[in-house]
Design a protein around this motif. Structure first.
Motif, PDB file in Angstrom:
ATOM      1  N   UNK A 285      59.320  77.563 -47.348  1.00  0.00           N
ATOM      2  CA  UNK A 285      58.012  78.201 -47.278  1.00  0.00           C
ATOM      3  C   UNK A 285      57.984  79.312 -46.233  1.00  0.00           C
ATOM      4  N   UNK A 286      58.628  79.069 -45.081  1.00  0.00           N
ATOM      5  CA  UNK A 286      58.654  80.091 -44.032  1.00  0.00           C
ATOM      6  C   UNK A 286      59.318  81.372 -44.529  1.00  0.00           C
ATOM      7  N   UNK A 287      60.397  81.222 -45.285  1.00  0.00           N
ATOM      8  CA  UNK A 287      61.074  82.401 -45.831  1.00  0.00           C
ATOM      9  C   UNK A 287      60.192  83.101 -46.867  1.00  0.00           C
ATOM     10  N   UNK A 288      59.541  82.314 -47.701  1.00  0.00           N
ATOM     11  CA  UNK A 288      58.696  82.919 -48.732  1.00  0.00           C
ATOM     12  C   UNK A 288      57.500  83.649 -48.135  1.00  0.00           C
ATOM     13  N   UNK A 289      56.966  83.143 -47.018  1.00  0.00           N
ATOM     14  CA  UNK A 289      55.877  83.851 -46.349  1.00  0.00           C
ATOM     15  C   UNK A 289      56.358  85.218 -45.877  1.00  0.00           C
ATOM     16  N   UNK A 290      57.602  85.294 -45.392  1.00  0.00           N
ATOM     17  CA  UNK A 290      58.150  86.573 -44.956  1.00  0.00           C
ATOM     18  C   UNK A 290      58.385  87.526 -46.125  1.00  0.00           C
ATOM     19  N   UNK A 291      58.564  86.978 -47.303  1.00  0.00           N
ATOM     20  CA  UNK A 291      58.830  87.792 -48.494  1.00  0.00           C
ATOM     21  C   UNK A 291      57.730  87.570 -49.546  1.00  0.00           C
ATOM     22  N   UNK A 292      56.513  87.458 -49.069  1.00  0.00           N
ATOM     23  CA  UNK A 292      55.407  87.098 -49.963  1.00  0.00           C
ATOM     24  C   UNK A 292      55.203  88.130 -51.074  1.00  0.00           C
ATOM     25  N   UNK A 293      55.416  89.401 -50.802  1.00  0.00           N
ATOM     26  CA  UNK A 293      55.199  90.411 -51.843  1.00  0.00           C
ATOM     27  C   UNK A 293      56.187  90.239 -52.990  1.00  0.00           C
ATOM     28  N   UNK A 294      57.433  89.941 -52.653  1.00  0.00           N
ATOM     29  CA  UNK A 294      58.438  89.727 -53.699  1.00  0.00           C
ATOM     30  C   UNK A 294      58.136  88.466 -54.496  1.00  0.00           C
ATOM     31  N   UNK A 295      57.670  87.415 -53.813  1.00  0.00           N
ATOM     32  CA  UNK A 295      57.285  86.183 -54.506  1.00  0.00           C
ATOM     33  C   UNK A 295      56.134  86.458 -55.464  1.00  0.00           C
ATOM     34  N   UNK A 296      55.124  87.190 -54.991  1.00  0.00           N
ATOM     35  CA  UNK A 296      53.961  87.496 -55.842  1.00  0.00           C
ATOM     36  C   UNK A 296      54.378  88.327 -57.052  1.00  0.00           C
ATOM     37  N   UNK A 297      55.282  89.270 -56.844  1.00  0.00           N
ATOM     38  CA  UNK A 297      55.737  90.106 -57.961  1.00  0.00           C
ATOM     39  C   UNK A 297      56.462  89.272 -59.005  1.00  0.00           C
ATOM     40  N   UNK A 298      57.311  88.358 -58.556  1.00  0.00           N
ATOM     41  CA  UNK A 298      58.048  87.486 -59.474  1.00  0.00           C
ATOM     42  C   UNK A 298      57.088  86.698 -60.368  1.00  0.00           C
ATOM     43  N   UNK A 299      56.101  86.068 -59.765  1.00  0.00           N
ATOM     44  CA  UNK A 299      55.176  85.230 -60.537  1.00  0.00           C
ATOM     45  C   UNK A 299      54.269  86.093 -61.399  1.00  0.00           C
ATOM     46  N   UNK A 300      53.829  87.221 -60.868  1.00  0.00           N
ATOM     47  CA  UNK A 300      52.949  88.112 -61.633  1.00  0.00           C
ATOM     48  C   UNK A 300      53.668  88.627 -62.877  1.00  0.00           C
ATOM     49  N   UNK A 301      54.910  89.014 -62.741  1.00  0.00           N
ATOM     50  CA  UNK A 301      55.656  89.517 -63.903  1.00  0.00           C
ATOM     51  C   UNK A 301      55.736  88.462 -64.996  1.00  0.00           C
ATOM     52  N   UNK A 302      55.929  87.207 -64.594  1.00  0.00           N
ATOM     53  CA  UNK A 302      56.036  86.135 -65.590  1.00  0.00           C
ATOM     54  C   UNK A 302      54.671  85.810 -66.199  1.00  0.00           C
ATOM     55  N   UNK A 303      53.658  85.628 -65.366  1.00  0.00           N
ATOM     56  CA  UNK A 303      52.350  85.192 -65.857  1.00  0.00           C
ATOM     57  C   UNK A 303      51.641  86.276 -66.647  1.00  0.00           C
ATOM     58  N   UNK A 304      51.787  87.525 -66.244  1.00  0.00           N
ATOM     59  CA  UNK A 304      51.026  88.602 -66.888  1.00  0.00           C
ATOM     60  C   UNK A 304      51.494  88.892 -68.301  1.00  0.00           C
ATOM     61  N   UNK A 305      52.627  88.313 -68.714  1.00  0.00           N
ATOM     62  CA  UNK A 305      53.105  88.464 -70.091  1.00  0.00           C
ATOM     63  C   UNK A 305      52.632  87.324 -70.980  1.00  0.00           C
ATOM     64  N   UNK A 306      51.811  86.420 -70.437  1.00  0.00           N
ATOM     65  CA  UNK A 306      51.370  85.241 -71.166  1.00  0.00           C
ATOM     66  C   UNK A 306      49.859  85.073 -71.048  1.00  0.00           C
ATOM     67  N   UNK A 307      49.290  84.340 -71.979  1.00  0.00           N
ATOM     68  CA  UNK A 307      47.871  84.027 -71.876  1.00  0.00           C
ATOM     69  C   UNK A 307      47.665  82.956 -70.806  1.00  0.00           C
ATOM     70  N   UNK A 308      46.409  82.829 -70.402  1.00  0.00           N
ATOM     71  CA  UNK A 308      46.087  81.808 -69.398  1.00  0.00           C
ATOM     72  C   UNK A 308      46.456  80.418 -69.908  1.00  0.00           C
ATOM     73  N   UNK A 309      46.138  80.121 -71.161  1.00  0.00           N
ATOM     74  CA  UNK A 309      46.452  78.800 -71.708  1.00  0.00           C
ATOM     75  C   UNK A 309      47.954  78.563 -71.770  1.00  0.00           C
ATOM     76  N   UNK A 310      48.718  79.619 -72.080  1.00  0.00           N
ATOM     77  CA  UNK A 310      50.170  79.464 -72.136  1.00  0.00           C
ATOM     78  C   UNK A 310      50.737  79.165 -70.754  1.00  0.00           C
ATOM     79  N   UNK A 311      50.228  79.829 -69.730  1.00  0.00           N
ATOM     80  CA  UNK A 311      50.701  79.584 -68.369  1.00  0.00           C
ATOM     81  C   UNK A 311      50.390  78.158 -67.949  1.00  0.00           C
ATOM     82  N   UNK A 312      49.161  77.727 -68.232  1.00  0.00           N
ATOM     83  CA  UNK A 312      48.763  76.378 -67.830  1.00  0.00           C
ATOM     84  C   UNK A 312      49.542  75.329 -68.610  1.00  0.00           C
ATOM     85  N   UNK A 313      49.854  75.622 -69.868  1.00  0.00           N
ATOM     86  CA  UNK A 313      50.620  74.660 -70.664  1.00  0.00           C
ATOM     87  C   UNK A 313      52.021  74.465 -70.080  1.00  0.00           C
ATOM     88  N   UNK A 314      52.623  75.526 -69.595  1.00  0.00           N
ATOM     89  CA  UNK A 314      53.965  75.423 -69.017  1.00  0.00           C
ATOM     90  C   UNK A 314      53.942  74.753 -67.647  1.00  0.00           C
TER      91      UNK A 314
END
Length: 409
Positions: A285-314
């Motif tokens: 977690x400490x490392x991810x806090x230091x690289x929070x922008x990269x973490x957010x980009x990773x998750x955003x790229x994955x989630x933004x290609x899917x519907x809300x229901x698809x994300x929650x289902x996974x």
């Protein structure tokens, strides 16, 4: 009067509150079975006039705001400035266990109905006050005479200063400056009732709205005292946790909180990036806090290609996540249906039964399983006064003298 059930079915609360904080506090007690007697001025709680009103409502006796925080109560409307009205009020105090009010400091004392006066009549009485900046009986704030509403409490208590996006302090949407003090006052009342059972003596208690909001923002105090930092708005993230944020989908948003390392490892596998679970920039977690922008980009790229229901289902049940609901979509969520969190109540003057939020307090042995709509102004006055020892002639005299509101039509 229909026999009451619930954990507090032997408790009577005299409720002098208006607006949101006080009525929410007493509604919590009413939902738990207490007999809450709402004592209103002759003109009624001002919230009765605020709506919103049902489209077919022919009475406009009250709208959704009033219904939402005044269910399960009985109403009597008295002129407390008149001797007859005060006498009738005092007759209710004789059988009361609790009084709750949210007037400005000194109002009840000037009426001759402050804590000390009522305690002389009923020594076991618990007297609770909810004010913007407290009461001098428990700590004389230099602001104690100031009026306050939700936005003021949120600002002074520190919430506005850490909410919103950087450079844009923002109040919270719900009235937490009212609602959290209300819940704390209910907790204080229950503690004082327990003490009164042991000792036979009641007591005064109060919750300042500003104090309650500060308690809600407890993190900013230790952050400042331990590090010297002055926390500021950070959007939807968290300064010490990552990922812990709101992420966009094709058709909405989801919350994801995978800051614990084992959740992060699981998330990486679910989004197809298992190698990042052990990467030195992301493994803790400490490392991810230091690289929070990269973490957010990773998750955003994955989630933004899917519907809300698809994300929650996974992700659902695998890592902490949930859909960002609006008022319409949450009505279709199976969780709230299973938990009886949307309750439909009759609306006087309307053919509809309309939804309000149910009780989140679930007691297995004494469940909150029945709800009564909010009362019309003075709807229960006759019953209450008869219970207090008045006869019909005295009740009629109260009305003709203007100390008691007319019967509702």
């Amino acid at each position: 009067m229909t026999p009451r059930t619930g954990a507090l079915s032997d408790v009577r609360v005299v409720d002098l509150t208006q607006m949101l904080a006080g009525p929410f506090c007493t509604m919590v007690l009413a939902d738990l079975g207490a007999d809450v007697v709402k004592v209103e001025p002759l003109s009624g709680d001002m919230v009765r006039e605020l709506g919103p009103f049902a489209s077919d409502d022919t009475m406009w006796a009250f709208g959704g705001y009033f219904q939402s925080v005044n269910r399960n109560k009985r109403s009597i409307a008295l002129d407390l400035k008149s001797p007859a009205g005060r006498e009738a009020f005092l007759s209710l105090i004789d059988s009361a266990h609790v009084v709750v009010e949210n007037y400005r400091s000194g109002v009840m004392d000037r009426l001759g109905l402050g804590y000390e006066m009522l305690a002389e009549r009923n020594p076991a009485l618990v007297y609770a006050a909810i004010r913007g900046f407290g009461d001098e009986r428990t700590g004389a704030s230099p602001y104690r005479e100031w009026p306050a509403f939700d936005v003021v409490a949120q600002a002074v208590g520190g919430l506005v200063g850490i909410n919103g996006r950087p450079g844009q302090p923002t109040k919270a949407g719900p009235g937490v400056g009212d609602l959290f003090p209300a819940v704390l006052a209910a907790v204080g009342i229950l503690a004082a009732l327990r003490d009164a059972e042991r000792t036979g003596r009641g007591q005064f208690l109060d919750v300042a709205m500003a104090d309650a909001v500060l308690a809600l923002c407890e993190r900013i105090v230790y952050q400042h005292s331990y590090t010297g930092a002055v926390p500021a708005p950070e959007g939807n993230g968290h300064p010490m946790l990552s990922p812990f944020d709101i992420f966009p989908c094709v058709d909405g948003w989801v919350a994801i909180a995978a800051h614990r390392d084992h959740f992060w490892a699981r998330l990486c596998g679910l989004v197809g990036r298992p190698e990042l679970a052990s990467h030195p920039d992301y493994a803790t977690n400490a490392a991810r806090v230091q690289h929070r922008d990269a973490v957010a980009t990773l998750i955003t790229d994955w989630a933004s290609a899917r519907t809300r229901d698809e994300v929650v289902e996974v992700l659902g049940g695998q890592v902490p996540c949930g859909p960002v609901h609006d008022a319409e979509s949450l009505t279709h969520d199976a969780h709230f249906a299973a938990r009886d969190m949307l309750v439909r109540l009759a609306q006087p003057g309307s053919s509809q039964e309309l939804a309000v939020v149910g009780s989140p307090i679930k007691l297995a042995g004494t469940p909150v399983d029945t709800f009564r709509r909010a009362p019309l102004l003075g709807e229960d006055a006759d019953d209450l006064l008869l219970e207090a020892g008045y006869d019909e002639a005295r009740i009629a005299a109260l009305r003709s003298g203007g100390a008691l509101a007319p019967r509702p039509v």
